[in-house]
Design an enzyme around this catalytic site. Structure first.
Site, PDB file in Angstrom:
ATOM      1  N   GLY A 145       0.828  -1.210   0.000  1.00 32.19           N
ATOM      2  CA  GLY A 145       0.000   0.000   0.000  1.00 32.19           C
ATOM      3  C   GLY A 145       0.856   1.250   0.000  1.00 32.19           C
TER       4      GLY A 145
ATOM      5  N   SER B 281       1.371   3.386  -3.395  1.00 31.16           N
ATOM      6  CA  SER B 281       0.887   4.367  -4.375  1.00 31.16           C
ATOM      7  C   SER B 281      -0.487   4.894  -4.017  1.00 31.16           C
ATOM      8  CB  SER B 281       0.808   3.729  -5.760  1.00 31.16           C
ATOM      9  OG  SER B 281       2.074   3.363  -6.207  1.00 31.16           O
TER      10      SER B 281
ATOM     11  N   GLU C 168      14.113  -3.605  -4.097  1.00 36.19           N
ATOM     12  CA  GLU C 168      13.265  -3.985  -5.213  1.00 36.19           C
ATOM     13  C   GLU C 168      14.028  -3.922  -6.537  1.00 36.19           C
ATOM     14  OE1 GLU C 168       8.726  -2.902  -6.667  1.00 36.19           O
ATOM     15  OE2 GLU C 168       9.959  -1.370  -5.749  1.00 36.19           O
TER      16      GLU C 168
ATOM     17  N   ASN D  51      10.757   4.117 -16.159  1.00 36.36           N
ATOM     18  CA  ASN D  51      12.033   4.164 -16.868  1.00 36.36           C
ATOM     19  C   ASN D  51      12.557   5.598 -17.003  1.00 36.36           C
ATOM     20  OD1 ASN D  51      11.840   1.446 -16.932  1.00 36.36           O
ATOM     21  ND2 ASN D  51      11.938   1.224 -19.156  1.00 36.36           N
TER      22      ASN D  51
END
Lengths: 375, 386
Positions: free
Chosen positions: B127, B129, B244, B372
């Site tokens: 939780g 975003s 990550e 990106n």
């Protein structure tokens, strides 16, 4: 699996970098050097010989240093960083490499010994603008007829290694004294030198066993040189990128430095991505070459050739674009790097790596860059 | 420089291959290799098999089930798992909240949560975003207000991946609205069965249900569910997002897609343009894999190599390009995505029916985990100094 240089390799890199910096840290010196024949500095060539660089890949029995492809790659990268015009790649790696593969023990000692000591510059004549050069037996020696072009550093070479078709159609390898053939030398767009060499019943000596098929040996030498060329390109790309980022940080337009503009920074970031991926592939190819497996080396050369060539086009083109007009001028380093990258991608010939790889996609399910244990 | 693996690493690789191909049910692995979707039960079953063998959470501290492996061994573990078709351990559990709890949690929180997290007894959701906090995560607005021993949470999270399966959700919440935006954030663990938690599905362009909105209305969360200190959440978020980015290049899965392209290409593989496209992608993937190996060899002390942004950027581009290739091979057969082959509804093979949803789904890859464009910004700033 280890991609790092050991202490000896770092010492080699630093020594070569130091020597080249004395000569070429100012780009103007390189410009002056390539303006006059033979297009490189004979005294620097002698210093490279004294340092052992010209005999680096050859066995100690042949008068060399007994080092391997990784050490050759280290030297090539340093030469690439200053776009040194000295013929290390064409004379030592390519022509010398072929002599090491094909020559008799006596030929290796004589030819490689004098190459390593700086007494003799070699060139390889293998590309042909027209009909194949033919070789005809003549007593104990041979005669060659036909034209080779472009032969990089062909006009300066004391001795030329020539590929030629024997009467039975197979490929033979020969040694010819440089002044025995008719040579027309010229400059190429990177400031380098090449030549058209005509043989007219020119006397030649077979390199190694005159019965041996020279084609696979030639291909193997070319593969080694392609991998070294990838490293020379890597050196050029590193400097092109750092020059570009320096420029973005210092050059002002619209009252602010260029790195204020995200569109430009993103292009520089993409250049970095290309450089690091190319570096990985080139380092891997050198390690594959060092295993001595000829087939694996040919494939690695094609893979690195394709990948590094694409990166070189990307980085060379964008380095010019991000600098703007200044990079188009002959006195500025970056555009000259791009010219040199363009030569390096091409002069070893047979550069259609993608076609080679495409033909072989059925040979493997999935690529694995880590070799399986042989035992 | 050395090309071969050490004898120790070769043995390690063999051991991994052996375990994955014998200890994880073949039915699950075949489904993964065929590109079919897995049920929640299959994901849980697979992770429990890994955990039983001590292979679910190698990156954690040893006392909580981690293995003291080198970065290269972790890479080999990761690649062999993918090559065998073993679903990767649920990232929310194993590479996101697990390491955060192990690093920042109290002893009590560790004992309570780490074992069930490793065994996938708890399915975690992320939780982070919110509608106004994507790449600019610090813009989040969900609040947690102290009330006695509890926190009372109000707000909305979004893009909650697989939130429909979630038992618990780890959240970033604003605990000090007055502080500068990064400084007033805390991390709370919330039981998704708590009153006031509502999960609403978001329909995506691939036709599937993968992400959700999670709404919090006066949700009471016990004070002990806070991880670390109050207003330390940003530190933990950076720690988590740093983890990550490691192992983010999907080399194994792109390899599988290219192998599939060769298998299903059939007569069309005679076309030199198609062959060239496959060969080029293979060669690009090789460069990515080699770069991954360079990065893992240099990642000392668990800190990500600066070039790991290259892996995210290029890895997702190649993943997207490979999915595009498979879609082109499927051609019109891809239209049968909604047909039921068991009921005789289509002659299109499974890979062709999955081609378009996969292609569409993978557009997300260049957006999540730091888009990106964010990766380009990181490279420009931290590596190139621009």
């Amino acid at each position: 699996m280890d991609f790092t240089y050991d202490d000896e390799q770092i010492a080699l890199r630093d020594a070569v970098r130091g020597l080249l910096a004395r000569k070429y840290s100012d780009f103007e010196q390189r410009r002056r050097q390539v303006a006059e024949d033979p297009g490189f500095d004979e005294s620097l060539w002698g210093e490279l010989a004294e340092m052992g660089v010209l005999g680096l890949p050859f066995s100690e029995d042949d008068g060399g240093m007994g080092a391997g492809p990784v050490e050759v790659a280290i030297v090539a990268t340093e030469l690439g960083r200053v776009i040194a015009p000295e013929p290390f790649l064409s004379s030592v790696v390519l022509a010398g490499g072929l002599v090491a593969l094909a020559g008799t023990p006596e030929q290796r000692t004589e030819v490689l010994g004098s190459l390593a000591s700086g007494e003799r510059v070699l060139a390889l004549a293998h590309l042909e603008p027209g009909d194949p050069v033919t070789a005809t037996p003549s007593g104990d020696s041979w005669t060659l007829s036909g034209v080779k072009e472009p032969v990089v550093h062909g006009a300066r070479a004391d001795q030329v290694v020539v590929s030629a078709t024997r009467p039975d159609g197979s490929l033979g390898l020969f040694l010819v004294e440089g002044d025995a053939a008719t040579r027309a030398g010229y400059s190429s767009y990177d400031g380098g030198r090449a030549a058209r060499i005509s043989f007219e019943d020119t006397t030649a000596v077979a390199l190694g066993d005159p019965e041996t098929d020279g084609a696979p040996l030639l291909e193997q030498a070319l593969a080694g040189a392609r991998i070294a060329a990838c490293h020379e390109m890597l050196g050029g790309m590193e400097v092109a990128l750092s020059a570009t980022t320096d420029y973005l940080k210092s050059r002002k337009q619209f009252g602010v430095t260029l790195n204020t503009f995200q569109a430009l920074n993103f292009r520089a970031a993409d250049m970095y991505v290309s450089l690091e991926l190319a570096r990985s592939t080139a380092l891997w190819a050198s390690m594959v070459h060092a295993t001595g497996d000829a087939a694996a080396t040919r494939e690695a050369a094609a893979r690195a050739g394709l990948h590094v060539g694409k990166a070189a086009r990307h980085i060379g083109q964008d380095a010019i674009q991000l600098h703007g007009g200044i990079a188009m001028t002959a006195e500025y380093l970056v555009g000259n790097i791009t010219a040199r990258l363009t030569v390096l991608e091409r002069f070893l010939g047979d550069g259609d790596h993608l076609s080679v790889l495409a033909a072989g996609i059925d040979d493997h399910a999935a690529l694995d860059p880590i070799p399986e244990p042989t035992a | 420089m050395r090309l071969e693996l050490s004898a120790e690493d070769q043995a390690f690789r063999k051991e991994m291959r052996e375990f994955f191909t014998t200890q994880v049910p073949e039915e699950i692995r075949t489904a993964v290799l065929d590109g079919r979707e897995l049920s929640k039960e299959q994901v849980v079953e697979s992770q429990r098999a890994l955990n039983a063998g001590g292979l679910a959470v190698p990156g954690w501290p040893v006392e909580w089930g981690g293995r003291d492996w080198s970065q290269l061994q972790r890479h080999l573990w990761h690649e062999e798992m993918q090559a065998a078709g073993v679903p990767l351990p649920l990232p929310f559990n194993t590479s996101m909240i697990g390491p955060v709890i192990a690093h920042f949690g109290s002893q009590e929180v560790k004992e309570r949560f780490l074992p069930p997290t490793a065994n996938l007894d708890i399915w975690w959701s992320q939780g982070f975003s919110e509608p106004d906090a994507g790449s600019d995560l610090a813009g989040l607005r969900t609040t947690a207000v102290r009330d006695g021993d509890d926190w009372v949470v109000n707000g909305q999270k979004t893009w909650t991946t697989l939130g429909q399966h979630g038992d618990w959700i780890f959240t970033l919440v604003r605990t000090d609205p007055e502080a500068k935006k990064q400084l007033g954030i805390s991390m709370l663990l919330i039981d998704m069965t708590s009153p006031g938690v509502e999960v609403r599905p978001i329909q995506l362009i691939d036709g599937g249900h993968e992400v959700n909105e999670v709404w919090f209305t006066d949700v009471r969360v016990p004070g002990e569910n806070l991880v670390g200190e109050v207003n330390q959440g940003w530190t933990m978020a950076k720690f988590l997002l740093g983890n990550e980015r490691v192992g983010v290049a999907p080399v194994g899965s792109v390899k599988r897609m290219l192998v599939r392209a060769k298998q299903v290409g059939g007569d069309r593989l005679a076309d030199p343009l198609l062959r060239a496209r496959i060969a080029d992608l293979e060669n690009e993937l090789l460069a990515l894999e080699l770069t991954t190996l360079r990065v893992v060899a240099h990642s000392a002390g668990g800190a990500p190599h600066p070039a790991s942004s290259v892996l995210k950027l290029r890895g997702t581009e190649l993943q997207q390009a490979a999915s595009e290739l498979l879609l082109d091979l499927a051609g019109p057969q891809s239209l049968a995505s909604g047909a039921d082959p068991d009921a005789g509804g289509t002659d299109a093979p499974g890979w062709a029916r999955r081609a378009a949803p996969t292609y569409l789904n993978l557009r997300k890859a260049s957006i999540y985990g730091g888009s990106n464009e964010i990766q380009r910004q990181i490279i420009a700033r931290t590596i190139l100094g621009l």
